[in-house]
Structure formats: structure tokens, C-alpha cells
Write a protein that holds these residues in place. Structure first.
Motif, PDB file in Angstrom:
ATOM      1  N   GLU A  41       0.750  -1.570   0.358  1.00 16.63           N
ATOM      2  CA  GLU A  41      -0.361   0.335  -0.153  1.00 16.63           C
ATOM      3  C   GLU A  41       0.283   1.171   0.123  1.00 16.63           C
ATOM      4  N   ALA A  97       0.761   2.771  -8.303  1.00 23.14           N
ATOM      5  CA  ALA A  97      -0.188   3.213  -7.761  1.00 23.14           C
ATOM      6  C   ALA A  97      -1.159   2.201  -8.957  1.00 23.14           C
ATOM      7  N   ALA A  98      -1.047   2.615 -10.472  1.00 23.18           N
ATOM      8  CA  ALA A  98      -1.957   2.259 -11.713  1.00 23.18           C
ATOM      9  C   ALA A  98      -1.476   1.031 -11.763  1.00 23.18           C
ATOM     10  N   ASN A 112      -1.109  -1.586  -8.882  1.00 30.09           N
ATOM     11  CA  ASN A 112      -2.099  -2.043  -8.037  1.00 30.09           C
ATOM     12  C   ASN A 112      -3.205  -2.159  -8.176  1.00 30.09           C
ATOM     13  N   HIS A 113      -3.874  -0.799  -9.450  1.00 31.28           N
ATOM     14  CA  HIS A 113      -5.517  -1.418  -9.054  1.00 31.28           C
ATOM     15  C   HIS A 113      -5.698  -2.387 -10.667  1.00 31.28           C
ATOM     16  N   ASP A 160      -5.604  -5.922  -9.932  1.00 29.28           N
ATOM     17  CA  ASP A 160      -6.781  -6.765  -9.506  1.00 29.28           C
ATOM     18  C   ASP A 160      -8.286  -6.052  -9.784  1.00 29.28           C
ATOM     19  N   HIS A 161      -7.857  -4.801 -11.380  1.00 31.82           N
ATOM     20  CA  HIS A 161      -9.371  -5.414 -11.244  1.00 31.82           C
ATOM     21  C   HIS A 161      -9.163  -5.550 -13.519  1.00 31.82           C
ATOM     22  N   SER A 204      -9.546  -0.502 -15.193  1.00 34.44           N
ATOM     23  CA  SER A 204      -8.036   0.223 -14.383  1.00 34.44           C
ATOM     24  C   SER A 204      -7.820   1.623 -15.599  1.00 34.44           C
ATOM     25  N   HIS A 209      -9.662   4.259 -13.462  1.00 32.59           N
ATOM     26  CA  HIS A 209      -8.842   5.082 -12.302  1.00 32.59           C
ATOM     27  C   HIS A 209      -7.337   5.492 -13.491  1.00 32.59           C
TER      28      HIS A 209
END
Length: 278
Positions: free
Chosen positions: A106, A224-225, A227-228, A231-232, A237, A240
Motif C-alpha cells: 500500500e 498505484a496504477a 496495483n489497481h 486487482d481489476h 483500470s 482509474h
């Protein structure tokens, strides 16, 4: 920067933090106090905003033998599942332990894990939560929990099959057998295998310096991109990414980066802002 009974935390150079386990005589096993100590140290680095990359390494023959076995004998109340009330308490305690490794995923900066010897049980949960892993030729990885009659529960089962083929991850989980370094490289669990611990640290710290020299805004946005997207789905994404890019797009930062690249000189990027305490 700080020392405790489990690890030393230093700043070899600006932007680069190095957390090194320091209990080789105990095979760097993890007692219950280890988890919040790790969480708080890593979160403090993120809160301050100065760290651009964190290297986690170890000392001695093995990276870590995971959870200390005496933990299971000495934590009666924490491990009690004998009633509905104690099961609820068990779940809350376990979620807090999980969060101590999730913090590695995180935080805004990349976390690089350097493994020598055994990366066993809970240590593999930790390594799986890092951005990248590197190891020595004598390293091995194992989901030890299966061998002692329990399912691994600190994130490795959830993360490992996104780091390597699902069948290989399931084989590790079901058998508890060791995954040697070269096989870990072939499966994509590690990025590189180095001949020994000295070469491993040199390699990983060199990569860390490379990352630390880049725009921390660009690196944090990339993490951040990534990781998103992990998970998506692609459409979610991309949506996002549009919002994320609007938040971090900085023409002054880009100009500084382009000039430094052309001049082959350090850019001197400003650190990220501190995270306000609430």
C-alpha cells in the motif's frame, strides 16, 4: 534511522531506505511483536514522504524461517477459536496481522526484497507483498504452513498466484515443498538470481538507486496504477488511470526529468508530501 530487536532501518543515501533483519541466530523468525514493528516502521517512512524506495534484506544463512513456532504455544487467547465470541476475536486479530504485510503493497514507494537461503512460511507472505523479489543461488521458497497442519493466512495464497502460474502456486500450497532459486526465476517469482549475498545486495541496492533517481511522483503513480490493474479489469483500470493521471500530471516535473535525461545529470526531484496524521 532506527534499530530494534528484529531489524535495523537505515538510510544509505537520500531517498533510499534499507530495512535489514538482524536475528540470524534465530533464523530471523517472526514473533508477534515483529509484525506491528514492521508495519509501524514502513508506515512512518511513507508518512514522512522522503523515501523513494525501500530494500528489505536479511542477515545470516537464511532470510527468515517465518513465524516462530513458540508463538503457537504461547498465545492462547489470541489463537482461541473455541466459541463464537473467540472466533470473532480471532478474525479481528488475524486481519490486523495481515495488514502488517499489506502495508508493503500500500505504501507509495516500491519495496524490493533480497532473499538469501530460506524464505519460509510467513517470510514468503512478506516477500509476496513486495513489488519485486531477488535472491541468491542457494535460496529457496516454501509455504511451510501446510507442513505444520494449517493453511497459510497472511497473504501468500492470495498473492502468489498473481506472481507465478496458478498451478505452480497451488503445488507449493498443497505440498509444502521447496521451490529452488532457478525454478523461482523461471516461474517469475523472482526477477534475478545472484551468486551470493554480497552480489545480491549490490544488485538490489543498485536497482534501488536507479528507482530513487526517478521522479517519485511518476513512480508512486505507476505503483498505484499497476496495483489497481492487478486487482481489476482493463476497463476499470483505464478509468482509474484517467483519474489518477489527472491528479499526478505535472509539467514542471516532466520538464525537470526531460532536461536531466538530456544532460545525463541527476534531476533533484522534490520528495513526496508528508501524509497528515489523523
Amino acid at each position: 534511522m532506527s534499530n530494534n530487536e528484529f531489524f535495523t532501518l537505515s538510510q544509505p543515501e537520500p531517498g533510499l531506505a534499507h530495512l535489514q533483519f538482524n536475528q540470524p541466530e534465530r533464523m530471523n523468525t517472526m514473533s508477534p511483536r515483529f509484525f506491528p514493528a514492521l508495519r509501524d516502521a514502513v508506515r512512518a517512512l511513507d508518512d514522512a514522504g522522503e523515501t523513494r524506495v525501500l530494500v528489505i534484506s536479511s542477515t545470516g544463512k537464511h532470510f527468515s524461517a517465518g513465524m516462530a513456532l513458540d508463538t503457537f504455544a504461547g498465545q492462547g487467547a489470541m489463537l482461541d477459536t473455541g466459541s463464537a465470541r473467540t472466533r470473532l476475536s480471532f478474525q479481528a486479530s488475524l486481519r490486523r496481522l495481515m495488514a502488517c504485510f499489506s502495508v508493503l503493497d500500500e505504501v507509495r514507494f516500491p519495496v524490493l526484497c533480497a532473499v538469501q537461503g530460506g524464505c519460509i512460511g510467513g517470510a514468503l507472505d512478506l516477500a509476496a507483498a513486495c513489488d519485486m523479489r531477488y535472491c541468491t543461488a542457494d535460496a529457496f521458497f516454501t509455504i511451510q504452513e501446510t507442513v505444520i497442519g494449517m493453511a497459510a493466512d497472511l497473504g501468500v495464497l492470495q498473492r502468489l498466484q498473481k506472481l507465478m502460474p496458478q498451478g505452480a502456486a497451488r503445488e507449493m500450497a498443497y505440498t509444502g515443498e521447496r521451490l529452488p532459486a532457478e525454478r523461482a526465476l523461471a516461474l517469475g517469482l523472482v526477477n534475478a538470481v545472484l551468486p551470493d549475498q554480497a552480489a545480491l545486495l549490490e544488485h538490489v541496492l543498485g536497482l534501488a538507486r536507479n528507482i530513487a533517481a526517478k521522479s517519485p511522483l511518476a513512480v508512486a503513480g505507476s505503483k498505484a496504477a499497476l496495483n489497481h490493474a492487478r486487482d481489476h479489469g482493463v476497463d476499470a483500470s483505464l478509468a482509474h488511470m484517467a483519474v489518477l493521471q489527472s491528479a499526478i500530471f505535472d509539467t514542471e516535473e516532466m520538464g525537470r526529468a526531460i532536461m536531466a535525461w538530456k544532460m545525463k545529470q541527476p534531476a533533484g526531484f522534490a520528495p513526496l508530501a508528508e501524509i497528515a496524521q489523523v
